[in-house]
Structures are given as C-alpha cells and as structure tokens.
Write a protein that holds these residues in place. Structure first.
Motif, PDB file in Angstrom:
ATOM      1  N   ILE A 306     -50.146 -40.291 -29.169  1.00 43.86           N
ATOM      2  CA  ILE A 306     -48.766 -40.720 -29.346  1.00 43.86           C
ATOM      3  C   ILE A 306     -48.490 -41.806 -28.312  1.00 43.86           C
ATOM      4  N   VAL A 315     -40.896 -44.252 -30.441  1.00 42.37           N
ATOM      5  CA  VAL A 315     -42.284 -43.914 -30.763  1.00 42.37           C
ATOM      6  C   VAL A 315     -42.904 -45.110 -31.487  1.00 42.37           C
ATOM      7  N   TRP A 318     -48.249 -42.761 -33.818  1.00 43.32           N
ATOM      8  CA  TRP A 318     -48.301 -41.308 -33.987  1.00 43.32           C
ATOM      9  C   TRP A 318     -49.545 -40.981 -34.800  1.00 43.32           C
ATOM     10  N   LEU A 330     -50.073 -33.097 -32.704  1.00 42.71           N
ATOM     11  CA  LEU A 330     -49.011 -33.484 -31.778  1.00 42.71           C
ATOM     12  C   LEU A 330     -47.856 -32.494 -31.780  1.00 42.71           C
ATOM     13  N   GLN A 331     -47.628 -31.834 -32.903  1.00 46.64           N
ATOM     14  CA  GLN A 331     -46.465 -30.955 -33.005  1.00 46.64           C
ATOM     15  C   GLN A 331     -46.803 -29.482 -32.826  1.00 46.64           C
ATOM     16  N   SER A 434     -45.881 -28.253 -26.934  1.00 46.48           N
ATOM     17  CA  SER A 434     -46.410 -29.261 -27.853  1.00 46.48           C
ATOM     18  C   SER A 434     -46.691 -30.555 -27.102  1.00 46.48           C
ATOM     19  N   VAL A 436     -45.928 -33.479 -28.147  1.00 48.03           N
ATOM     20  CA  VAL A 436     -44.742 -34.331 -28.232  1.00 48.03           C
ATOM     21  C   VAL A 436     -43.808 -34.042 -27.064  1.00 48.03           C
ATOM     22  N   GLN A 437     -43.657 -32.767 -26.724  1.00 45.73           N
ATOM     23  CA  GLN A 437     -42.822 -32.414 -25.577  1.00 45.73           C
ATOM     24  C   GLN A 437     -43.398 -32.992 -24.285  1.00 45.73           C
ATOM     25  N   VAL A 454     -37.881 -37.020 -27.930  1.00 47.79           N
ATOM     26  CA  VAL A 454     -38.766 -37.879 -28.720  1.00 47.79           C
ATOM     27  C   VAL A 454     -38.482 -37.705 -30.203  1.00 47.79           C
TER      28      VAL A 454
END
Length: 671
Positions: A306, A315, A318, A330-331, A434, A436-437, A454
């Motif tokens: 990411i 973003v 991805w 990513l999630q 995650s 993403v976090q 995000v």
C-alpha cells in the motif's frame, strides 16, 4: 394451400394493413431517452483518480454488456460494415425496406433458403418489445403475426426516433455471441478492440455475427469474407479467418482490467457501478512492476503493498496480493509482533521519560565472558543505537517500564487514536491488526499532519486528528532513518513465527508498507526479512525517481553534541526536545548486568515434605540483593532460601535497589 395462404398474408401486409400501425405501436414503444436510461452494464468498474480503469467485475450472470457506446464515436468501418450487411438503404426507408421486403417474401415462397428482410429499425423494434423478441436470441425466426407487429413498431419508431438514435440503440442492444450484448462488449471482449478503433477486418466479423451470433467459426468467417468482398476488400479474407479462429471462441469471462482486483472486490457490488478511487494507475503499475520483477524469486511467497501520499493522505497504490484469486492481505487482521514499538518510543520522548541518547540495559541479553567466575555484564546501548539495530529486547524492557508508569489504559488509548485498535496486551508483544491500520498510523508518524483514517475513496478528513507531537515524531523518524541513496525511514515487524515480515516506512513524499509471506519450507526468517526490506526499497525506487530529502526540524526541537563515557558509542550530534538536552552520557554509573539462574520463571515446583533449603543462583559480577516477595533474603551471587508453599516473586536488586531481574514461580508441597 399453404403457399397461397402465406402469399396472401404478405400481400395484405403490403396493401394497407399499416393504416392502424400508429395506434398499436405507440402503446408499447419507449423513447430513445428511456431506453438509454434503462441500460445497465453487467460489469462494475473501479477507476483511478484520472478515470483510467483499474479493475472490473462482472455482477450480472445473465448477460454481458459494457458501457453504452455513442454512435458518433463508432469507427466508420463498423458503421459501413453494419449497413452493408444488414440494411443498405437504412437512411432512405421509413422503417421498412419494401424492395428488400418483397425480395425476402419471394425467396421465402419459392427459394431453397430463407431471408428475413428486416431493416435495422425492425430488428430494434424486436429488441425493444418483449413480445417480439426471439426465444433463442437470434437462433429462430418470428412467425407472421410477430412480423406484422414488428413492422408496425418499426414505422412508429421512425416517426419518433432519429436515424442516429435507431442506429445507436441497435448497436448497443443487439446480441453478438453467447451472452455478449452490444457493440461495446462484442468489440472489447471478443476482439480486444475499442469500438472507436475497429478496422474493417474486425468490423466485418462483428457484422457477420449479427446474422448468426452463435454460428460456428468457419461460418462466421465465410460470411465476413463475403462482406469484405462486397466492400471491395477481398484481400482481408486470410486475416479475417485467422482473427475469427483465434478470438471468437476464446474465454469471455476473463477480467479486462486487473490492476487492483482485491480492492475492486471490496468496493464494487452493483452491475453498472463505476467507483472512482484516489489510486494513481501509474503508481499502481510501478508497485506491481516491482513485485513482478522479483516474482520468480518469491516462489510460493505472497506479498501486499500500500502506498500513501504524505501530503494529501490519499491512497495511491493498493496491491492486496500477488495473485488476484488470493484474499486481500491488506485488510485481513493478523497477529504481528513489535509493531507498537516506534509509537512507544515516540510517546516516551513526548513524555520526556527518555531521549535518543538515553541508555538502555538489555536484561535479557547478558554478555557471556566465557568465564563464569568473572561474571557477566549487561548489554548497554543508547536508544538511537537500539532502534537502528532493531534491538527489540532492550526496547521492550524500557518501554514496558514506560507503559507501566503511564498506565496501560493511557497507552492503549494513544494506540486507538492512531487507528491501531488492537492493544498491545499485557506483554506488549503482539496484537491482531490490519496492514491498512499500520499504514495509517505510520503515515501519521511520517507526514506531520496528524492521523487521517485510510480510505481508497477519499481521505476521511472529518475524522482527522492530531495525535503525535511533531517534535517527538521527528526525533523518532530520525532514529529510524537511512540516508543511503536518499533519506528514508522504516521499521520492520513480523508474525510470531517469523513467516510474515512487514516493512513500513516513508520517504519525503510517500508512505509505503510492504508485507511478504514465505512458504512453509522457506529458509530462515532472516532471509524473508531481507527479502521484504529489499522489496520495500525496490518499490520506493520504482515510484520515486528523485532523491528523497530529510525533513526539516519542527519547532520545539534542538540539537547538541553528545559524548559517551567510556566511548562505547561515538561522539555525535543528537536531536532533543528542548529542555531534555544531554551533553555527556556516563555508562560506568550503570550496574553490571545480572540474571537469575534458578529458579526458572513461570515454573510450578512440586516438592515432598520435608523440603530441604534451596540455593538460589544468579549470573552477576557485582554485589546484588535478593528479595523474595516483600522481604530481603540475602545478597551476592547466590543465597539460601527455605521454600514455602504458594506463588512467589523473586527479584534481583542492583546497588541502587533498581530491579535487575525478576521471576514469578509457584511452590506446591505434598503432605
């Protein structure tokens, strides 16, 4: 009798039955605007910030149609081939081509083959009115009653619609092959060409399909060759045959765009949906290109990437996984260790409990002198050195004390403010979180503009908030910085088993997070860690061509020369929050390292009565004191203790009563 009856019906159609056409057709035919508004593509599309397609998903299993095609944008070759094949006098008749109609009637009466004689307008009427539609999508013929109604509807269409509207609607609704409907789907999926770019070679094939959408490939090719000959281009026939052979029966459900399939599955839910993201297709391709260049070395490994823009929080790339079929890495929430350490360091600097020059004692890393009688000494390093060497053992010990001082609740609240909603837990080692976090939290550390949740659709400005102080964040970033080939700062975390390595970091322009998983039979975790770090560097190099520059020091930060005595670390200029400056760090004032040898922490000892005394031992070269629960029981490298039943905490105290080591254990005494 059958022939005379059929001829009589055709004569009736010709001689005057159309007088009632307007009354009947007007009740069923929609307007052009209604038809276009009701058109819904079967596919949903994910677009980048400039409108370039990133991914598509087919969400209507019944029919495959793409975006509506404006006839004005259609290639001249397609328009020419269509009219030559289906309706030569389209712009001359008023819905029915009487010459073609009579010719078809005569051939159907006396000839060996059948002709339809339908104009494009009549065919469109058949597509618009459910009662006139062919049951087999072009594989069977209408009966005379349907032909009558179709002709009435064609006359009415010509009164209400323009020729261009009739041509446009027909091309967008006509069946071409299998479940493909419309010129957009036919040209792009069957032939891989946009409708605007169709040449005569492709156009003749598509026009030939209209007569028999599901005809065998040689039949379609032969009809296309006849049409090319009619258009004075007979030399195209070999190319037509080759193209028809290669493309007409190729798989038709393969996605046309696959730059961001994982994100598409998360955002696209309705047929016809078009979602614009903040992603940049060029950055996405660069990230994928860096992955593809090392794909042969990854073997069965998987990777996720990411990329965030530091200035806008958007973003830009991805990549959920190397393979489109894999889950979005990513999630997914996963167990990772030590991801919280940089934020613990930042918090400690912010709270002024330590500086980049503060010394850490690694109580879990006692240096062996190879002579037990000579004792052991603790591993000592500054906070900066520990961060650069990734000495997480020393960092954990230091930060545990910090967290205990400020309270777990306060630190966990800080983590939640950074979007890290998985508290570190009692040992501050791991938490399900995650990627993403993690990327969002690192962006907050690197950008200096605060935490922004995000989102690939748009930064969630409504929930943006200042969490970290710019001064403490700057010093933390500086301790993790590498200036080789341009400034960049990063931190590596991993899964408990070491099979997954995550590198999160930033340049002056981008925040980049890379995750790399290794297969079960991969080499040592250090190898995958090196691969992950190299992948991170490759992606940074692919998306940022110019050298990255170090950030400017914010207000509240100052620098000064620090001297270490003895000189275990070189003299250097160090950054400090104003008011916490140091100019000299004395390591001799620290106690020697010590560690309890027996008993072992976490053990349950079951002893038979009567219980003999225990000799408790420690690795130490300095005077130490032993504390059992709340009582001092002796001093030195070993001490004798009479065990008692229950849970106990044994602590080894240094010269200033500082805790050097502690273990918890339990004694059970059998009667």
């Amino acid at each position: 009798m059958k022939i005379r009856f059929t001829a009589a019906l055709y004569a009736g159609l010709i001689c005057g039955g159309f007088l009632i056409a307007p009354l009947q057709a007007a009740q069923v035919l929609p307007s052009f605007e209604q038809v276009k508004a009701a058109y819904v593509p079967s596919d949903a599309q994910l677009l980048d910030r400039h409108g370039e397609p990133l991914a598509d998903l087919r969400l209507n299993p019944e029919v495959r149609r793409l975006q509506w095609v404006d006839v004005q944008t259609l290639s001249p070759a397609m328009r020419e081939a269509l009219l030559a094949a289906e309706d030569k006098r389209f712009f001359e008749h008023a819905g029915i081509d009487w010459k073609a109609f009579l010719g078809a009637a005569w051939q159907n009466l006396w000839g060996q083959t059948k002709r339809g004689g339908s104009t494009l307008t009549m065919q469109l009427a058949g597509l618009l009115e459910p009662e006139l539609q062919l049951p087999g999508r072009g594989t069977s013929r209408r009966n005379l009653s349907q032909k009558w109604d179709q002709s009435l509807a064609a006359l009415e269409l010509e009164k209400r619609w323009s020729k261009e509207q009739i041509l446009e609607a027909y091309l967008n609704l006509a069946p071409f092959r299998g479940d493909l409907e419309g010129i957009g789907a036919a040209s792009q999926i069957l032939l891989g060409v946009a409708p605007q770019s169709l040449t005569r070679r492709e156009a003749t094939i598509l026009a030939a399909l209209l007569r028999g959408p599901n005809a065998k490939v040689p039949v379609v090719a032969r009809r296309a060759c006849i049409l090319a000959d009619l258009l004075k281009d007979k030399k195209l026939c070999p190319q037509i045959n080759l193209l028809a052979q290669n493309r007409l029966d190729a798989p038709r459900n393969v996605p046309r765009f696959a730059l961001a399939p994982h994100l598409a599955r998360g955002l696209l839910h309705q047929p016809g949906q078009r979602v614009t993201t903040t992603l940049d297709a060029v950055t996405q391709r660069n990230a994928l290109g860096a992955l593809s260049r090392i794909a042969t070395h990854l073997r069965q490994q998987n990777a996720s990437v990411i990329v965030l823009d530091n200035a806008s929080s958007e973003v830009l790339a991805w990549v959920g996984a190397l393979q489109a079929r894999d889950a979005d890495g990513l999630q997914a929430r996963q167990a990772l260790t030590q991801w919280w350490l940089p934020y613990g360091v930042e918090y400690g600097i912010e709270q002024r409990s330590h500086t980049a020059a503060s010394l850490l004692i690694d109580a879990n890393n006692v240096l062996d002198t190879k002579d037990a009688r000579a004792g052991y000494s603790a591993s000592v390093s500054s906070l900066r050195t520990a961060m650069q060497m990734r000495n997480s053992s020393a960092l954990r010990e230091q930060l545990r004390e910090l967290i205990r001082t400020i309270g777990n609740d306060a630190f966990n609240e800080r983590m939640r403010q950074l979007g890290l909603d998985a508290p570190p837990g009692p040992d501050a080692l791991a938490g399900d979180i995650s990627l993403v976090q993690l990327a969002g939290a690192w962006h907050s550390l690197s950008s200096g503009i605060g935490y922004v949740p995000v989102s690939p659709l748009a930064p969630d400005a409504a929930n943006a908030r200042r969490v970290l102080t710019p001064a403490a964040a700057f010093i933390t970033q500086d301790m993790l910085a590498d200036n080789a080939g341009g400034w960049r700062s990063s931190w590596t975390t991993s899964s408990p088993d070491g099979r997954q390595q995550v590198v999160m970091g930033n340049t002056d322009r981008f925040t980049v997070l890379v995750s790399l998983n290794r297969p079960e039979r991969a080499d040592h975790p250090d190898d995958i860690a090196r691969s992950a770090q190299q992948l991170w560097k490759d992606i940074v190099g692919a998306i940022q061509k110019e050298p990255s520059r170090a950030p400017a020091a914010p207000d509240g930060v100052t620098s000064s020369i620090v001297v270490f005595e003895p000189p275990d670390e070189p003299v250097r200029r160090e950054w400090f929050i104003k008011g916490t400056e140091l100019d000299r760090v004395m390591t001799e004032a620290l106690p020697a390292g010590a560690r309890i040898r027996t008993p072992q922490g976490g053990q349950i000892y079951t002893l038979n009565s009567p219980v003999p005394p225990w000799t408790l031992q420690a690795f130490t070269a300095r005077a130490t004191r032993w504390q059992m629960d709340d009582n001092i029981i002796g001093q030195g490298a070993q001490v004798v203790w009479q065990p008692t039943a229950g849970r106990h905490r044994l602590t080894l105290l240094g010269p200033r009563d500082e805790t050097m080591d502690a273990v918890d254990f339990e004694v059970q005494i059998a009667p």
